[in-house]
Design a protein around this motif. Structure first.
Motif, PDB file in Angstrom:
ATOM      1  N   ARG A   1       0.832  -1.206   0.000  1.00  0.00           N
ATOM      2  CA  ARG A   1       0.000   0.000   0.000  1.00  0.00           C
ATOM      3  C   ARG A   1       0.865   1.253   0.000  1.00  0.00           C
ATOM      4  O   ARG A   1       0.582   2.227  -0.708  1.00  0.00           O
ATOM      5  CB  ARG A   1      -0.919  -0.011   1.224  1.00  0.00           C
ATOM      6  CG  ARG A   1      -1.822   1.214   1.318  1.00  0.00           C
ATOM      7  CD  ARG A   1      -2.592   1.223   2.636  1.00  0.00           C
ATOM      8  NE  ARG A   1      -3.486   2.370   2.686  1.00  0.00           N
ATOM      9  CZ  ARG A   1      -3.106   3.597   3.054  1.00  0.00           C
ATOM     10  NH1 ARG A   1      -1.844   3.834   3.379  1.00  0.00           N
ATOM     11  NH2 ARG A   1      -3.990   4.581   3.086  1.00  0.00           N
ATOM     12  N   GLU A   2       1.913   1.243   0.817  1.00  0.00           N
ATOM     13  CA  GLU A   2       2.817   2.391   0.861  1.00  0.00           C
ATOM     14  C   GLU A   2       3.533   2.578  -0.474  1.00  0.00           C
ATOM     15  O   GLU A   2       3.695   3.717  -0.950  1.00  0.00           O
ATOM     16  CB  GLU A   2       3.825   2.210   1.997  1.00  0.00           C
ATOM     17  CG  GLU A   2       3.199   2.268   3.383  1.00  0.00           C
ATOM     18  CD  GLU A   2       4.222   2.123   4.492  1.00  0.00           C
ATOM     19  OE1 GLU A   2       5.376   1.739   4.192  1.00  0.00           O
ATOM     20  OE2 GLU A   2       3.875   2.386   5.649  1.00  0.00           O
ATOM     21  N   PHE A   3       3.949   1.482  -1.090  1.00  0.00           N
ATOM     22  CA  PHE A   3       4.630   1.560  -2.391  1.00  0.00           C
ATOM     23  C   PHE A   3       3.663   2.099  -3.449  1.00  0.00           C
ATOM     24  O   PHE A   3       4.053   2.921  -4.291  1.00  0.00           O
ATOM     25  CB  PHE A   3       5.149   0.172  -2.796  1.00  0.00           C
ATOM     26  CG  PHE A   3       6.116   0.198  -3.939  1.00  0.00           C
ATOM     27  CD1 PHE A   3       7.471   0.423  -3.735  1.00  0.00           C
ATOM     28  CD2 PHE A   3       5.670   0.005  -5.244  1.00  0.00           C
ATOM     29  CE1 PHE A   3       8.361   0.445  -4.793  1.00  0.00           C
ATOM     30  CE2 PHE A   3       6.553   0.027  -6.307  1.00  0.00           C
ATOM     31  CZ  PHE A   3       7.904   0.252  -6.083  1.00  0.00           C
ATOM     32  N   TYR A   4       2.436   1.659  -3.400  1.00  0.00           N
ATOM     33  CA  TYR A   4       1.430   2.136  -4.360  1.00  0.00           C
ATOM     34  C   TYR A   4       1.226   3.641  -4.207  1.00  0.00           C
ATOM     35  O   TYR A   4       1.130   4.368  -5.201  1.00  0.00           O
ATOM     36  CB  TYR A   4       0.108   1.399  -4.133  1.00  0.00           C
ATOM     37  CG  TYR A   4      -0.953   1.743  -5.146  1.00  0.00           C
ATOM     38  CD1 TYR A   4      -1.065   1.036  -6.343  1.00  0.00           C
ATOM     39  CD2 TYR A   4      -1.851   2.792  -4.912  1.00  0.00           C
ATOM     40  CE1 TYR A   4      -2.033   1.361  -7.280  1.00  0.00           C
ATOM     41  CE2 TYR A   4      -2.825   3.115  -5.844  1.00  0.00           C
ATOM     42  CZ  TYR A   4      -2.903   2.404  -7.024  1.00  0.00           C
ATOM     43  OH  TYR A   4      -3.857   2.740  -7.959  1.00  0.00           O
ATOM     44  N   TYR A   5       1.184   4.113  -2.965  1.00  0.00           N
ATOM     45  CA  TYR A   5       1.005   5.550  -2.728  1.00  0.00           C
ATOM     46  C   TYR A   5       2.195   6.345  -3.266  1.00  0.00           C
ATOM     47  O   TYR A   5       2.025   7.423  -3.851  1.00  0.00           O
ATOM     48  CB  TYR A   5       0.832   5.808  -1.238  1.00  0.00           C
ATOM     49  CG  TYR A   5       0.566   7.254  -0.910  1.00  0.00           C
ATOM     50  CD1 TYR A   5      -0.711   7.791  -1.054  1.00  0.00           C
ATOM     51  CD2 TYR A   5       1.590   8.088  -0.466  1.00  0.00           C
ATOM     52  CE1 TYR A   5      -0.964   9.127  -0.764  1.00  0.00           C
ATOM     53  CE2 TYR A   5       1.350   9.420  -0.174  1.00  0.00           C
ATOM     54  CZ  TYR A   5       0.074   9.937  -0.336  1.00  0.00           C
ATOM     55  OH  TYR A   5      -0.163  11.265  -0.060  1.00  0.00           O
TER      56      TYR A   5
END
Length: 349
Positions: free
Chosen positions: A242-246
């Protein structure tokens, strides 16, 4: 419930270092329960519980005082000894006697205190699907409580469900969710999640998941592929993803998923990502939802408090205060009454 308050948006990095430590502990089956249980006289506790329900009337205060002042393992020991001493044929047990002598929300609040967590959650799954309709919100929340515990709880839920209702949990799902196939698929694959252990994060795999799968799945609205990917990854991995996607998209993953899903599938995916990102936040927000607006969702309130009391309720209380600028204790005191209120307040305290 969506699991996210629009006024309290999740952002990468929200998960505090303290929450990380607690999250890793509750994923470890050897550290998921408090081992510093209070002093207990097993024989005395059992006799007092029996006396409280013998003869005319019920001593509710004794039931509350004993069952809310003992840790999880001690309560299970009390339940076993109660059956051994007063019903060796096991036709009835402590819960059976409590059911006879109590009623309403008070009775419901004692139920998770006298049986294994997996058994209680298996029954919650059953009642969410019982009858002419499905309580999808209860189904989602109960599943999140299961997935937020050690893998042994998930396996225990499936075993208890099979033993109590003579059918596999996953076989019950299709009949109640056929009107929304992606929601049905979400429930089935999550119930069949493997054991990830502590769920160490492989940063290369996180990038590969984004580059090769997630971005393409979202762009082409491949909902089942997204569900399959998330089910095949540990909660810490999903948080990192999720953090990488953001970082790449400058958009929260749950917002991107909300744009291509809807209804209960959206709610389930959002809840799951919130749980993976910050389980303390998820639990606190469910408590907020249970008491917002007119009326109180007593089932949701007791389900979260009773199952987290021996795990991370202290952190949940702090997060709740940060979210609402009110104490959990004060809100529960305002929203509940009678012996039900006393059970919850004792657990909160």
């Amino acid at each position: 419930s969506s699991g996210i308050n629009a006024e309290w948006p999740l952002r990468p990095g929200l998960l505090t270092s303290v929450s990380v430590v607690i999250f890793l502990l509750i994923q470890d089956s050897n550290a998921s329960r408090s081992i510093e249980c209070g002093d207990m006289n097993l024989s005395s506790d059992v006799e007092q519980l029996h006396d409280a329900m013998s003869g005319w009337g019920t001593d509710e205060d004794t039931l509350i005082e004993i069952l809310t002042r003992r840790c999880y393992n001690d309560r299970l020991a009390i339940a076993r000894e109660y059956t051994r001493k007063y019903d060796p044929d096991e036709d009835n047990d402590l819960w059976d006697d409590i059911k006879k002598d109590t009623s309403g929300d008070f009775r419901a609040s004692l139920k998770p205190l006298v049986m294994p967590e997996a058994q209680f959650l298996a029954e919650e799954m059953y009642y969410a699907m019982k009858g002419m309709g499905t309580d999808e919100n209860s189904l989602i929340n109960t599943l999140m409580l299961i997935l937020g515990s050690e893998h042994a709880v998930l396996e225990g839920v499936k075993r208890y469900y099979r033993d109590m209702y003579d059918e596999e949990l996953v076989e019950r799902i299709p009949g109640d969710t056929n009107d929304e196939p992606t929601f049905r698929d979400f429930l089935i694959v999550m119930i069949n999640r493997p054991d990830f252990g502590k769920g160490d994060v492989n940063t290369s795999l996180v990038q590969e998941d984004y580059d090769e799968y997630l971005s393409e799945y979202i762009q082409n609205k491949k909902i089942n592929y997204i569900i399959g990917l998330l089910a095949a990854r540990s909660l810490p991995h999903i948080k990192a993803l999720r953090e990488f996607y953001y970082q790449k998209e400058k958009k929260e993953l749950e917002i991107a998923l909300a744009e291509i899903t809807g209804h209960h599938t959206e709610e389930a995916l959002t809840s799951f990502i919130t749980l993976a990102t910050d389980p303390i936040y998820y639990m606190a927000d469910e408590l907020r939802i249970s008491m917002e607006g007119s009326g109180t969702d007593e089932e949701l309130l007791l389900r979260v408090i009773c199952t987290r009391a021996d795990k991370d309720l202290a952190l949940i209380k702090d997060m709740y205060k940060d979210m609402t600028e009110r104490s959990l204790r004060d809100d529960v005191d305002d929203e509940t009454s009678g012996y039900f209120r006393k059970v919850l307040l004792n657990l909160i305290n």
